[in-house]
Design an enzyme around this catalytic site. Sequence first.
Site, PDB file in Angstrom:
ATOM      1  NE  ARG A  58      -2.786  -2.206   2.845  1.00  0.00           N
ATOM      2  CZ  ARG A  58      -2.849  -2.047   4.603  1.00  0.00           C
ATOM      3  NH1 ARG A  58      -3.071  -0.907   4.806  1.00  0.00           N
ATOM      4  NH2 ARG A  58      -2.286  -3.426   5.155  1.00  0.00           N
ATOM      5  CD  GLU A  95      -3.735  -3.377  14.564  1.00  0.00           C
ATOM      6  OE1 GLU A  95      -3.872  -3.213  13.182  1.00  0.00           O
ATOM      7  OE2 GLU A  95      -4.814  -2.806  14.962  1.00  0.00           O
TER       8      GLU A  95
HETATM    9  O1  LIG Z   1       3.089  -0.844  12.109  1.00  0.00           O
HETATM   10  P1  LIG Z   1       2.430  -2.253  11.769  1.00  0.00           P
HETATM   11  O2  LIG Z   1       2.057  -3.079  12.597  1.00  0.00           O
HETATM   12  O3  LIG Z   1       3.569  -2.808  11.380  1.00  0.00           O
HETATM   13  O4  LIG Z   1       1.434  -2.476  10.546  1.00  0.00           O
HETATM   14  C1  LIG Z   1       1.249  -1.296   9.135  1.00  0.00           C
HETATM   15  C2  LIG Z   1       1.610  -1.757   7.821  1.00  0.00           C
HETATM   16  O5  LIG Z   1       0.652  -2.723   8.160  1.00  0.00           O
HETATM   17  C3  LIG Z   1       0.358  -2.540   6.931  1.00  0.00           C
HETATM   18  O6  LIG Z   1       0.968  -3.725   5.263  1.00  0.00           O
HETATM   19  P2  LIG Z   1       0.957  -5.349   5.326  1.00  0.00           P
HETATM   20  O7  LIG Z   1       1.766  -6.082   5.917  1.00  0.00           O
HETATM   21  O8  LIG Z   1      -0.567  -5.896   5.447  1.00  0.00           O
HETATM   22  O9  LIG Z   1       0.631  -5.411   3.538  1.00  0.00           O
HETATM   23  P3  LIG Z   1       0.585  -4.218   2.603  1.00  0.00           P
HETATM   24  O10 LIG Z   1       0.708  -3.109   2.057  1.00  0.00           O
HETATM   25  O11 LIG Z   1       0.745  -5.562   1.211  1.00  0.00           O
HETATM   26  O12 LIG Z   1      -1.785  -5.258   2.758  1.00  0.00           O
HETATM   27  C4  LIG Z   1       0.415  -1.778   6.192  1.00  0.00           C
HETATM   28  O13 LIG Z   1       0.162  -1.167   5.112  1.00  0.00           O
HETATM   29  C5  LIG Z   1       1.945  -0.836   6.982  1.00  0.00           C
HETATM   30  O14 LIG Z   1       3.098  -1.600   6.148  1.00  0.00           O
HETATM   31  N1  LIG Z   2      -5.726  -1.783  11.945  1.00  0.00           N
HETATM   32  C1  LIG Z   2      -5.417  -1.508  10.314  1.00  0.00           C
HETATM   33  N2  LIG Z   2      -5.778  -1.227   9.040  1.00  0.00           N
HETATM   34  C2  LIG Z   2      -5.850  -0.829   8.055  1.00  0.00           C
HETATM   35  N3  LIG Z   2      -4.060  -1.313   7.840  1.00  0.00           N
HETATM   36  C3  LIG Z   2      -3.519  -1.938   8.887  1.00  0.00           C
HETATM   37  N4  LIG Z   2      -2.024  -2.129   9.206  1.00  0.00           N
HETATM   38  C4  LIG Z   2      -1.960  -2.562  10.279  1.00  0.00           C
HETATM   39  N5  LIG Z   2      -3.404  -2.528  11.258  1.00  0.00           N
HETATM   40  C5  LIG Z   2      -3.733  -1.988  10.339  1.00  0.00           C
END
Ligand SMILES: O=P(O)(O)OC[C@H]1O[C@H](OP(=O)(O)OP(=O)(O)O)[C@H](O)[C@@H]1O
Ligand SMILES: Nc1ncnc2[nH]cnc12
Length: 170
Positions: A58, A95
């Site tokens: 993202r 998370e």
């Molecule tokens: O602060 P944190 O607890 O580390 O979470 C934040 C991360 O979680 C999500 O990524 P995700 O790993 O879901 O991957 P994506 O972007 O491919 O959906 C978001 O895009 C951040 O990179």
């Molecule tokens: N609650 C949340 N919603 C969207 N992206 C996330 N990445 C980590 N936690 C998330």
Amino acid sequence: MDLKKFVRDVPDFPKDGILFKDLTTLWKSPEALKEAGKKLLELVDNHQIDVVIGIESRGFVFAPMMAVELQAGFVPVRKKGKLPAQTLQAEYALEYGTDVLEIHTDAIKKGDRVLIHDDVLATGGTAAAVVELVQRMGGEVVQCNFIMELGFLNGRGKLQGVPVAALLDY
Ligand SMILES: O=P(O)(O)OC[C@H]1O[C@H](OP(=O)(O)OP(=O)(O)O)[C@H](O)[C@@H]1O
Ligand SMILES: Nc1ncnc2[nH]cnc12
């Protein structure tokens, strides 16, 4: 424009108990997409940036556009096994899971001024892993830059010593 109106809450995704902040609804609106890009650049202020890192996946939506506007290069940080050349790796917890992130070893030069962009700062595990990668390569993190911060998870606690900026706070 109130960008929060364009963020959709999805309960229990990807796991029970997680309230997922869905940005696809913001990306789909031409006005909100443009406004978010403009505001993200305002957060960077007048800082000189050599490289904008986008974190898969993202973080890839806005990071290349920001790089163009800042006259910087774009560097992807990807999940394990996706980058083709030699990489540095960092393990991290987020998370709702754990994973490994990678960056090409020749992507950052010593002394590069680096902007790290991602969509969401939640626990901070992901961004902290990328800060670690940049610092191991001798880069200077000028700012960690997000569309939104889930303040109640205190992601900033894992990013001490690094400037953090987010457009929206929850
Ligand atoms: O602060 P944190 O607890 O580390 O979470 C934040 C991360 O979680 C999500 O990524 P995700 O790993 O879901 O991957 P994506 O972007 O491919 O959906 C978001 O895009 C951040 O990179
Ligand atoms: N609650 C949340 N919603 C969207 N992206 C996330 N990445 C980590 N936690 C998330």
